[in-house]
Design an enzyme around this catalytic site. Structure first.
Site, PDB file in Angstrom:
ATOM      1  N   ASP A  31       0.821  -1.221   0.000  1.00 57.34           N
ATOM      2  CA  ASP A  31       0.000   0.000   0.000  1.00 57.34           C
ATOM      3  C   ASP A  31       0.855   1.272   0.000  1.00 57.34           C
ATOM      4  O   ASP A  31       0.307   2.376   0.011  1.00 57.34           O
ATOM      5  CB  ASP A  31      -0.925   0.003   1.224  1.00 57.34           C
ATOM      6  N   LYS A  82      -6.088  -2.551  -6.933  1.00 59.35           N
ATOM      7  CA  LYS A  82      -6.396  -1.935  -5.633  1.00 59.35           C
ATOM      8  C   LYS A  82      -7.595  -0.991  -5.799  1.00 59.35           C
ATOM      9  O   LYS A  82      -8.353  -1.138  -6.746  1.00 59.35           O
ATOM     10  CB  LYS A  82      -5.153  -1.214  -5.107  1.00 59.35           C
ATOM     11  N   ARG A 109      -5.392   6.728  -0.995  1.00 52.30           N
ATOM     12  CA  ARG A 109      -3.924   6.843  -0.941  1.00 52.30           C
ATOM     13  C   ARG A 109      -3.368   7.715  -2.071  1.00 52.30           C
ATOM     14  O   ARG A 109      -2.289   8.281  -1.933  1.00 52.30           O
ATOM     15  CB  ARG A 109      -3.275   5.461  -0.925  1.00 52.30           C
TER      16      ARG A 109
END
Ligand code: S3P
Length: 445
Positions: free
Chosen positions: A328, A355, A402
């Site tokens: 991640d 993702k 993110r």
């Protein structure tokens, strides 16, 4: 939990030195697992430090819908009274996991071992993500799937097994989510359920199953792999879980402090489980001044106080076998790489494509629009670091928390400001990101 539909753009500008001590929120992986294992246990589970982000709150809601008593007893403090292994009740509503692949896939595993039917759904991002990887082993264990839409995508209906079978399963990709789904289904099966992975992925499910009373053994398999064997039908008992700070969230202030000149920050209680510390290893190889003083271990593994000072970074090559321990963190590593001198080559990033967004393409686009030279070669990402980033780009976040946080970190040290089109998905994993970073001296807005 329904995500607010209103996009919320923001800009980050060149900031003065970042300073101060903060604790980032609780670890997302451990928070999901604490709720699920609490719900599958007999007696009370008390959780402190739970991440109260949208992803985890959706898992809490699903546990309630499946019959567990789930209560918030204070700030980040939760109490669960579980139903016992295989004791989930038939949910009366579809289980909506919002943006969270982890919540969805782990609960699929837990439901697969119970004789109930549940509808699984999520937001537009989660509806594009592959579920076959989890459904395949769960079908081998006796669960049945009816797809509502495209095959292997949400929404879908899962019929749990009446008599789940234990299996030996080799995960086709290094994925803690697949491993965890099989182990959670295996709780309800008689005998030994074994998962073999050729690259070790995060081991929170194994550690926490042990903490809740299961018999589970993990041994080495090949140079980087693990063989994990769970003895089925244990009586799980409620437990205390103290959730350490999330290293994947700490990654953002860490990289921000490295690239903003003169910065010196401290992050407390960060989990330093070795299967989560690939970013720290890589940043240190790049020349980062990061000092970690380890404190103690618990169900989540060791944790540390981490001091980070601004550093001159150099490009490095990141080997593919490191990917599971920092899966991640590549987005924010790519930001650090853009400020380094020389190329950084990140190998073996195929999993980034599935993702919350296609993170390989989205990371390259985030950097390009801000004047950084970047190339995707097969499954590798190559960032040409030139010691500074021009900026002045508008970054598309693609419903991906993110990307939003990485782009905002980049803007704190770029020549011109960096804008993101939507910060609202940051609430899935790090609800206080913006005020916490502002408290350290970040110039947002
Ligand atoms: C997670 C596993 C990883 C990671 C995700 C959290 C977990 O996914 O990307 O954010 O808690 O098990 P994969 O297992 O699919 O790699």
């Amino acid at each position: 939990m329904t995500h607010s539909a209103q996009p919320s753009p923001l800009q980050a500008r060149s900031s003065g030195p970042l300073a101060g001590e903060v604790r980032v929120p609780g670890d997302k992986s451990i928070s999901h697992r604490a709720l699920i294992l609490g719900a599958l246990s007999v007696g009370e589970t008390r959780i402190s430090g739970l991440l109260e982000g949208e992803d985890v709150l959706n898992t809490a809601k699903a546990m309630r819908a499946l019959g567990a008593q789930v209560e918030r007893t204070g700030e980040f403090a939760w109490s669960i009274r579980g139903v016992g292994v295989a004791g989930f009740a038939q949910p009366q509503v579809p289980l909506d996991f919002g943006n969270s692949g982890t919540g969805c896939r782990l609960v699929m595993g837990a439901v697969a071992g119970c004789p109930i039917t549940a509808i699984f759904d999520g937001d537009a991002s989660l509806r594009t993500r592959p579920m076959r990887r989890v459904l395949d082993p769960l079908e081998l264990m006796g669960a049945r799937v009816r797809a509502g839409g495209e095959s292997g995508r949400l929404p879908l209906t899962l019929n749990g097994a009446c008599d789940p079978l234990p299996i030996l399963y080799r995960t086709p990709v290094a994925s803690a989510q697949i491993k965890s789904a099989v182990l959670l289904a295996g709780l309800a099966a008689p005998g030994a359920t074994t998962v073999i992975e050729t690259e070790a992925s995060r081991d929170h499910t194994e550690l926490m199953l042990k903490h809740f009373g299961a018999q589970i053994v993990s041994t080495r398999e090949g140079p980087h792999g693990r063989r994990i064997t769970l003895t089925g039908q244990p009586e799980l008992h409620g437990a205390e879980v103290v959730v350490p700070a999330d290293p994947s969230s700490a990654a953002f202030p860490i990289v921000a402090a490295l690239i903003v000149q003169g910065s010196d920050i401290v992050l407390s209680d960060v989990m330093t489980n070795p299967l989560r510390t690939g970013l720290m290893t890589t940043l240190r190889e790049m020349g980062a001044a990061i000092e970690a003083s380890e404190r103690r271990g618990d169900a989540g593994g060791p944790m540390a106080q981490i001091r980070v000072r601004a550093s001159k970074l150099r490009g490095v090559e990141v080997p593919p076998e490191r990917a599971p321990s920092m899966i991640d963190e590549y987005l924010v590593l790519a930001v650090a790489a853009a400020f380094a001198e020389g190329p950084t080559i990140m190998r073996g990033l195929q999993e980034l494509r599935v993702k919350e967004s296609d993170r390989l393409e989205a990371t390259a686009a985030m950097l390009r629009v801000n004047g950084v030279r970047v190339e995707i070669a097969g499954n590798d990402l190559i960032v040409e670091g030139r010691g500074h980033v021009p900026g002045n780009g508008l970054v598309a976040t693609h419903m991906d928390h993110r990307i939003a946080m990485s782009a905002l970190v980049m803007g704190l040290a770029s020549d011109q400001p960096v804008k993101v089109d939507d910060t609202s998905f940051i609430a899935t994993s790090f609800p206080d990101f913006i005020p916490m970073m502002r408290g350290l001296g970040a110039a947002f807005g």
